[in-house]
Write an enzyme that holds these catalytic residues in place. Structure first.
Site, mmCIF file in Angstrom:
data_model
loop_
_atom_site.group_PDB
_atom_site.id
_atom_site.type_symbol
_atom_site.label_atom_id
_atom_site.label_comp_id
_atom_site.label_asym_id
_atom_site.label_seq_id
_atom_site.Cartn_x
_atom_site.Cartn_y
_atom_site.Cartn_z
ATOM 1 N N GLY A 130 2.891 -2.322 4.324
ATOM 2 C CA GLY A 130 3.473 -3.494 4.938
ATOM 3 C C GLY A 130 2.561 -4.555 5.491
ATOM 4 C CB THR A 173 -0.931 -0.022 1.237
ATOM 5 O OG1 THR A 173 -1.803 1.082 1.175
ATOM 6 C CG2 THR A 173 -0.137 0.067 2.521
#
Length: 569
Positions: free
Chosen positions: A465, A383
């Protein structure tokens, strides 16, 4: 690289697949280098400072788009939308129009809310009990709520913040990048190389993101004319065109042709949710995040446990420091895996999990000299974090994603929209809290955050992450709050990741080498199964942070492990 995106083609032939595999061999597809993005053009080793406004994002052109909005008198919401729209073009492997988005908004006095933009599962999803594929049309089974998140935020900006920027104007940098091209990032090239063996079987990725089967070089001009036309349609017709207009019908036709169960009716039902934030006390202030089915609750649990320890007596970067953070992470992840799902379909005991008595009990269970076992499954995902603060003190923390790098691998027809694979986060196990059901929202790892002191925002933060997000945030937040580090120093210090990674399938504790041999030795002695990773490893996440000082000035940075950049006015 200059070409038009054409009709859907079959999978590449053997010669084209050979080109992809040859390209991958240049980097090696089984190891992560210590620094992915050394070629990035902008300097990464300086703090951004300003009294007038600031933005941070993982791409320089996107950060510049946000700064342009602030410079023109726009507010933080308007800047964040411009940044995110640009990232949908310049960082297509990590985010895009066909994904979800999460936003925390606050004014200078602390009046805040969240927008949870999670696309729901299709009304007609497979119910045969077979595992959900991680790629391909079988993983493209949830709607995409990012654009509706922007639309709702923009409406609030105009109504409550006196926003003066036009919706259309916020898309101009993104449209220009898609039409005229931009220098392809080292990050995009790396992730194309890293997935080269798979990309050879994803015809849409080959068609849109390669040059006739060749992975482009970093710095090569990359154009996306189909996406430019889609962005232009959104700019002219508004965000709901994505869900209910002519664009929605084009998207649905493209997804249906690819084999996705999503329909235009599923798109029309997709709405981001405006919700109050979850909160937990920390060091005399409050940390806020989003409600389930995000893991914002998990980050707050970790920090709530850490609030019960006096970190001023624990040297930062010591074995004691890492041990405490890792053990707090384990406890919160056990609760996460048991309880967090769509609260429309299952009871999530949010109040109990964040209650003082529960956090006290978790803190008491930590053995300072011995590591608890860790057998739990790791969840992957990628992301981008966007932060924005304007001259009036309005603030935005935003995360946006297509889940795995390159999402589902499916591009919706001729729209240029890469669809996410968040549906792969569902389980097909009967009775599982995240079992796939029509209309259900999947568990989400994304959780941007803010920290408030005396009722006012002081820190904006978030990270890439997946499972690593709460872990990275625990390290960054303790360094910013408990140890008083500036954002760049806090982001650059050694970090850890508990669980599997792309290059190491063991459920071990990964720790960056610059933590020091003495720390490694002591953590091993306490029972941690520890694996070294290179210093400044991208496995340790790509967070960004903006701090609002007592005098209202701003200081910020994006992780030096990434090719991101914070910019002030």
């Amino acid at each position: 690289m200059d070409r038009s995106e054409g009709p859907h083609h079959p999978a590449p032939d053997a010669s084209r697949r050979a080109l992809l595999l040859t390209s991958a061999s240049a980097l090696g597809a089984t190891m992560m280098p210590s620094r992915l993005f050394a070629e990035a053009g902008a300097p990464r080793g300086a703090l951004a400072r300003s009294r007038q406004g600031m933005v941070t994002s993982p791409h320089e052109l996107a950060s510049e788009a946000g700064r342009e909005v602030l410079r023109a008198g726009g507010n933080a919401i308007e800047a964040a939308i411009a940044i995110n729209a640009t990232l949908c073009v310049t960082y297509p492997h990590f985010c895009g129009l066909g994904g979800d988005a999460f936003m925390i908004v606050s004014d200078r006095n602390g009046a805040s809310f969240t927008l949870s933009g999670i696309g729901q599962a299709a009304a007609k999803v497979p119910q045969d009990g077979r595992p959900i594929p991680t790629r391909g049309p079988g993983s493209a089974i949830t709607a995409a709520a990012a654009v509706d998140t922007w639309e709702q935020a923009f409406t609030y900006s105009q109504r409550a913040l006196g926003g003066r920027q036009s919706w259309r104007g916020l898309f101009q940098r993104a449209i220009a990048c898609a039409t005229d091209g931009f220098p392809l990032t080292p990050s995009q090239r790396f992730w194309a190389n890293f997935r080269a063996k798979e990309i050879g079987n994803w015809p849409d990725i080959v068609r849109v993101f390669t040059a006739e089967g060749r992975i482009p070089e970093a710095g090569e001009t990359f154009r996306q004319p189909d996406l430019a036309r889609t962005l232009t349609a959104l700019a002219e017709n508004g965000g709901r065109d994505f869900y209910e207009g002519e664009l929605a019908h084009r998207i649905a036709r493209g997804l249906e042709k690819a084999g996705s169960p999503l329909t235009v009716d599923d798109l029309a039902r997709c709405r981001a949710r405006n919700e109050s934030a979850l909160r937990v006390p920390y060091r005399g202030g409050e940390l806020v995040s989003l409600r389930p089915p995000t893991q914002g609750l998990t980050t707050l649990e970790i920090m709530g446990v850490l609030d019960r320890f006096d970190l001023t007596s624990t040297p930062e970067g010591s074995a004691d420091y890492y041990h405490l953070l890792v053990e707090a992470v384990k406890l919160a992840f056990i609760d996460r895996n048991r309880f967090i799902a769509d609260p429309d379909f299952t009871d999530v005991p949010v109040e109990r999990l964040l209650s003082p008595s529960h956090l006290d009990a978790l803190a008491r269970s930590i053995d300072p000299r011995k590591a608890a076992p860790w057998p739990h499954v790791y969840k992957t995902g990628d992301t981008v974090f966007i932060g924005a603060a304007d001259r009036d003190g309005n603030c935005v923390s935003l995360l946006q994603t297509v889940y795995f790098d390159w999402g589902s691998g499916v591009v919706a027809g001729d729209t240029g929209i890469l669809w996410h694979n968040r549906g792969a986060a569902f389980s097909t196990e009967a009775g599982h809290i995240n079992a796939l059901q029509p209309g259900k929202r999947p568990f989400h790892t994304l959780n941007p955050g803010m920290y408030f002191q005396n009722g006012r925002p002081r820190l904006l933060y978030g990270t890439q992450g997946a499972d690593g997000q709460p872990q990275t945030l625990a390290a960054v937040l303790t360094r910013l709050i408990d140890y008083g580090m500036d954002p760049l120093t806090a982001l650059a210090r050694p970090r850890f990741l508990l669980g599997k990674t792309f290059s190491d399938s063991r459920d071990s504790l990964k720790l960056e080498l610059d933590a020091g041999q003495a720390v490694f030795d002591e953590l091993k002695a306490r029972g941690h199964a520890i694996s070294p990773i290179p210093a400044q490893s991208p496995l340790a996440g790509h967070p960004g942070a903006i701090r609002i000082e007592d005098d209202g000035s701003l200081v910020g940075a994006h992780d030096p492990r990434s090719d991101g950049l914070a910019l002030g006015l």
